[in-house]
Write a protein that holds these residues in place. Structure first.
Motif, PDB file in Angstrom:
ATOM      1  N   THR A  10       0.691  -1.169   0.067  1.00 33.48           N
ATOM      2  CA  THR A  10      -0.126  -0.035   0.010  1.00 33.48           C
ATOM      3  C   THR A  10       0.810   1.411   0.157  1.00 33.48           C
ATOM      4  O   THR A  10       0.295   2.310  -0.596  1.00 33.48           O
ATOM      5  N   ARG A  37       0.399  -9.143   5.337  1.00 34.96           N
ATOM      6  CA  ARG A  37      -0.626  -8.779   6.050  1.00 34.96           C
ATOM      7  C   ARG A  37      -2.066  -9.461   5.768  1.00 34.96           C
ATOM      8  O   ARG A  37      -1.893 -10.208   4.981  1.00 34.96           O
ATOM      9  N   ASP A  38      -3.034  -9.002   6.565  1.00 34.66           N
ATOM     10  CA  ASP A  38      -4.255  -9.682   6.458  1.00 34.66           C
ATOM     11  C   ASP A  38      -4.963  -9.365   5.006  1.00 34.66           C
ATOM     12  O   ASP A  38      -4.736  -8.317   4.658  1.00 34.66           O
ATOM     13  N   VAL A  40      -7.959  -9.313   3.565  1.00 37.04           N
ATOM     14  CA  VAL A  40      -9.120  -8.266   3.558  1.00 37.04           C
ATOM     15  C   VAL A  40      -8.674  -6.952   3.876  1.00 37.04           C
ATOM     16  O   VAL A  40      -9.177  -5.910   3.144  1.00 37.04           O
ATOM     17  N   GLU A  41      -7.912  -6.855   4.887  1.00 38.12           N
ATOM     18  CA  GLU A  41      -7.488  -5.680   5.315  1.00 38.12           C
ATOM     19  C   GLU A  41      -6.611  -4.805   4.134  1.00 38.12           C
ATOM     20  O   GLU A  41      -6.762  -3.435   3.998  1.00 38.12           O
ATOM     21  N   VAL A  42      -5.912  -5.635   3.650  1.00 41.48           N
ATOM     22  CA  VAL A  42      -4.934  -5.260   2.338  1.00 41.48           C
ATOM     23  C   VAL A  42      -5.991  -4.638   1.407  1.00 41.48           C
ATOM     24  O   VAL A  42      -5.755  -3.528   0.726  1.00 41.48           O
ATOM     25  N   ALA A  44      -8.994  -3.826   1.322  1.00 41.23           N
ATOM     26  CA  ALA A  44      -9.950  -2.716   1.722  1.00 41.23           C
ATOM     27  C   ALA A  44      -8.973  -1.273   1.723  1.00 41.23           C
ATOM     28  O   ALA A  44      -9.659  -0.416   1.141  1.00 41.23           O
ATOM     29  N   GLU A  45      -7.830  -1.461   2.153  1.00 44.15           N
ATOM     30  CA  GLU A  45      -7.015  -0.412   2.106  1.00 44.15           C
ATOM     31  C   GLU A  45      -6.649   0.346   0.756  1.00 44.15           C
ATOM     32  O   GLU A  45      -6.772   1.629   0.383  1.00 44.15           O
ATOM     33  N   ASP A  48      -9.511   1.852  -0.852  1.00 43.26           N
ATOM     34  CA  ASP A  48      -9.726   3.454  -0.323  1.00 43.26           C
ATOM     35  C   ASP A  48      -8.837   4.402  -0.916  1.00 43.26           C
ATOM     36  O   ASP A  48      -9.139   5.557  -1.414  1.00 43.26           O
ATOM     37  N   ILE A  76     -16.338  -6.253  -0.137  1.00 47.26           N
ATOM     38  CA  ILE A  76     -15.385  -5.625   0.716  1.00 47.26           C
ATOM     39  C   ILE A  76     -15.368  -4.106   0.281  1.00 47.26           C
ATOM     40  O   ILE A  76     -15.309  -3.259   1.199  1.00 47.26           O
TER      41      ILE A  76
END
Length: 216
Positions: A10, A37-38, A40-42, A44-45, A48, A76
């Motif tokens: 990211t 990293r996770d 789903v978290e990646v 989603a970021e 954004d 997501i």
């Protein structure tokens, strides 16, 4: 031609996004592993940061599993594109997700016949792997030309997303072959701006400017 960046880092994506040159992002399980990293978290970021399509890949091998995972990934963010393997089950899942209005990117394409099937299954993107074909002594760019010809003849709206790009020469060839998108590692994208004559010309201009003693 659109530029997608092939990374799950990211920090790199944020830096490249400031150029206005990034139209989307592609990820895969290997890139997620590298990020540490996770998943789903990646995703989603990234969604954004980049408003364009962000490819997130399923890992199930059966059609029902792919459909289930694809729906979860699509939930997501609105700009997630579900990445599916070009297998028989992947094509079934592509048809199902496409019918539900979920964008799909069918990946690991190595033949024009595979690309034809993906288009008929409703894929938004087809990802032919140029570099991997080149590794086998096959002209990967020839595949882009064949897919472009087939899609143009029959009016398929599936976009050709050239993948496994290794160099600036690959990017140029993809543009000339009519690829809709090139997904590029960050290092290769940055290399597109580089030329020895640009460097020499800039050095010459700056030397002459310094000699004037002026400032802007």
């Amino acid at each position: 031609m659109k530029f997608f960046i092939d990374t799950a880092e990211t920090a790199e994506i944020r830096e490249l996004a400031t150029t206005g040159l990034v139209d989307g992002i592609t990820t895969n399980p290997s890139l997620i592993k590298q990020s540490g990293r996770d998943f789903v978290e990646v995703i989603a970021e990234i969604c954004d940061i980049i408003p364009g399509p962000v490819s997130a890949e399923v890992v199930a091998l059966d059609a029902e599993g792919m459909l289930r995972e694809g729906r979860r990934l699509a939930a997501i963010a609105g700009n997630v594109t579900v990445k599916l393997p070009l297998t028989w089950d992947g094509l079934k899942a592509c048809r199902g997700l496409s019918d539900e209005g979920i964008a799909t990117n069918v990946t690991l394409c190595f033949s024009a016949n595979q690309a034809l099937l993906a288009a008929k299954a409703g894929a938004r993107f087809i990802s032919p792997f140029i570099g991997r074909l080149d590794d086998l002594g096959v002209d990967g760019m020839d595949l882009i030309h064949k897919i472009r010809a087939i899609y143009d003849i029959y009016g398929f709206e599936t976009e050709i997303l050239a993948a496994s790009i290794r160099s600036a020469a690959h990017v140029e060839a993809c543009a000339l072959a009519g690829a809709d998108v090139a997904t590029i590692p960050p290092k290769v994208l940055k290399s597109l701006s580089q030329h020895t004559l640009t460097d020499k010309g800039l050095a010459s201009f700056l030397a002459d400017w310094d000699a004037t003693g002026q400032r802007i």
